[in-house]
Scaffold this motif. Structure first.
Motif: not given
Length: 475
Positions: A339-360
């Motif tokens: 997700v961290a690597d793809l955040v710049p692509l999401a920001l270019k399109q003004d998108q809101d991206i989130s991750l909800n994950a416990e340690e698995v």
């Protein structure tokens, strides 16, 4: 240097079996000869002993001079008649009315008071070893080897009268050799027939190997079908199965290579042609704005070509994997990195991206899992449109670890969902610049992990890609 020159198992087996059979038959002949010799000697020794006892009993009853003379006269007459009839016949080994010519090789001698009184062969010297000797003995007399048996009456005057019955040893040896030879001839004649039969049987039993060798020789790069032989064997079945498995893998690898080559040629042709066209336009353009647009198109074409090459290489790698070696993977940390690597692509399109994950933690191939979730999240970013909301959620229950990638973009039509995982299918070609390989790669990776993927998209709801990893993969 040790020689690795190949040798023929068939020839070695035939030679070894032939030598072994020949040695065993010769050994059998030797033991047969020894057995025949022993049996003949026993029979002839028994005959000597019995003849000596009967003769002694007869002569001891009437041992007067007149009686002995009478016996001698009759005996000489019989022997003379045997000689005459035998000499008159072409075959002097045939029996006569008076006895058998072989009787001439037998001799008996009657002794009284230690002196030879009567011998069936008058010119033969005494064969006795002395009055006190009783039993068998081997005697050399008159240049002949004799087998003799001496017996006397069991009385106080036992040494007064005794009998010696003797037989030429060469007659015994002749009979022994004839008996042994009669058996040996049959076995020696049987030996070549047995060897020929063994060679024929070995050829028959090696026929499946020859058939398999011929079948393998017919296989080449353009013919990698299964090997079949008419008479399979327990020994060859595992080898043939292994070869067929190898041929199947080679066929699959060859098909993958041809498919990759055709795909690369087909998919790269269009972007390269566009790049060439934009480059030619840029060279001819005198308008700075037009030149800038052409150069921008060239950069976009390079990006698309780079992505296409990356997808083709990923597809080739996934296709070449037969079975995975699983390792311990921290899923939540891996998803955070993706997700961290793809955040710049999401920001270019003004998108809101989130991750909800416990340690698995789970067992899997980390690189392929990264490719899987990177493609899913990247597709959500590319096709959900500006200002969309993208969510990555990780949950687990008793059976599955579930990873959901959802977006608030336009609802994916049902017709598109049904073909979404086909190679080179582009459901939204007017929006994206992909080659239609990303979802196909995702499906292959999911299959290698024994997992499943489900796409849900209802009107007014989020588009959702749900990956279910079996709980057995959890460490």
């Amino acid at each position: 240097m040790k020689s690795n020159k190949p040798y023929s198992i068939k020839r070695q087996l035939t030679l070894s079996v032939g030598l072994l059979v020949s040695a065993l038959m010769l050994l059998s002949l030797y033991f047969n000869f020894q057995s025949a010799k022993h049996e003949v000697e026993e029979v002839y020794d028994a005959r000597l002993g019995q003849s000596a006892k009967l003769l002694l009993l007869t002569l001891s009853v009437s041992s007067t001079d007149d009686a002995l003379e009478n016996y001698k006269t009759h005996f000489d007459h019989w022997m003379s008649s045997i000689s005459q009839v035998s000499n008159a016949n072409a075959d002097n080994d045939q029996p006569t009315p008076f006895g058998h010519p072989y009787e001439q090789n037998l001799v008996f001698q009657f002794y009284q008071q230690g002196q030879l009184t009567w011998s069936s062969v008058s010119e033969l010297p005494p064969l006795s070893n002395g009055p006190s000797h009783i039993g068998y003995s081997d005697i050399l007399k008159a240049g002949e080897q004799w087998r003799a048996f001496q017996v006397s009456m069991p009385s106080s005057d036992a040494l007064d009268q005794f009998v010696v019955v003797a037989e030429k040893q060469k007659i015994r040896q002749e009979i022994i050799h004839e008996i042994a030879l009669s058996t040996a001839v049959e076995q020696l004649l049987l030996l070549p027939a047995l060897l020929l039969l063994l060679i024929w049987l070995i050829n028959q039993y090696f026929r499946p190997i020859s058939e398999m060798r011929s079948a393998i020789a017919q296989r080449n790069l353009h013919r990698l079908d299964r090997i079949y032989i008419s008479k399979n064997t327990t020994e060859l079945a595992p080898l043939i199965e292994a070869l067929n498995s190898l041929l199947a893998e080679l066929e699959q690898a060859w098909q993958r290579e041809k498919r990759f080559t055709r795909t690369a040629a087909h998919e790269l042709k269009t972007p390269l042609a566009i790049l060439r066209l934009n480059a030619e336009n840029a060279l001819k353009s005198n308008d700075p704005e037009q030149l800038r647009e052409d150069l921008t198109n060239i950069l976009k074409g390079i990006d698309r070509t780079d992505r296409l090459i990356h997808q083709l290489l990923t597809l080739a790698k996934v296709d070449s994997i037969g079975a995975l070696t699983f390792h311990r993977v921290e899923l939540s940390a891996m998803l955070r990195a993706v997700v961290a690597d793809l955040v710049p692509l999401a920001l270019k399109q003004d998108q809101d991206i989130s991750l909800n994950a416990e340690e698995v933690y789970l067992a899997g191939d980390k690189l392929l899992l990264e490719v899987l979730f990177r493609n899913l999240i990247d597709n959500a970013i590319r096709y959900s449109g500006k200002h969309s909301v993208i969510s990555v959620d990780v949950t687990q229950d008793r059976q599955f670890i579930q990873v959901s990638v959802s977006d608030s973009g336009p609802t994916i039509p049902k017709a598109v969902r049904e073909r979404l995982f086909e190679q080179f299918y582009r459901g939204a070609s007017q929006i994206g610049d992909g080659a239609g390989l990303g979802m196909s790669i995702c499906k292959d990776i999911i299959s290698l992990h024994g997992a499943s993927i489900e796409v849900t998209a209802q009107e007014g709801e989020l588009n959702r890609f749900l990956v279910r990893l079996p709980i057995r993969l959890k460490l």
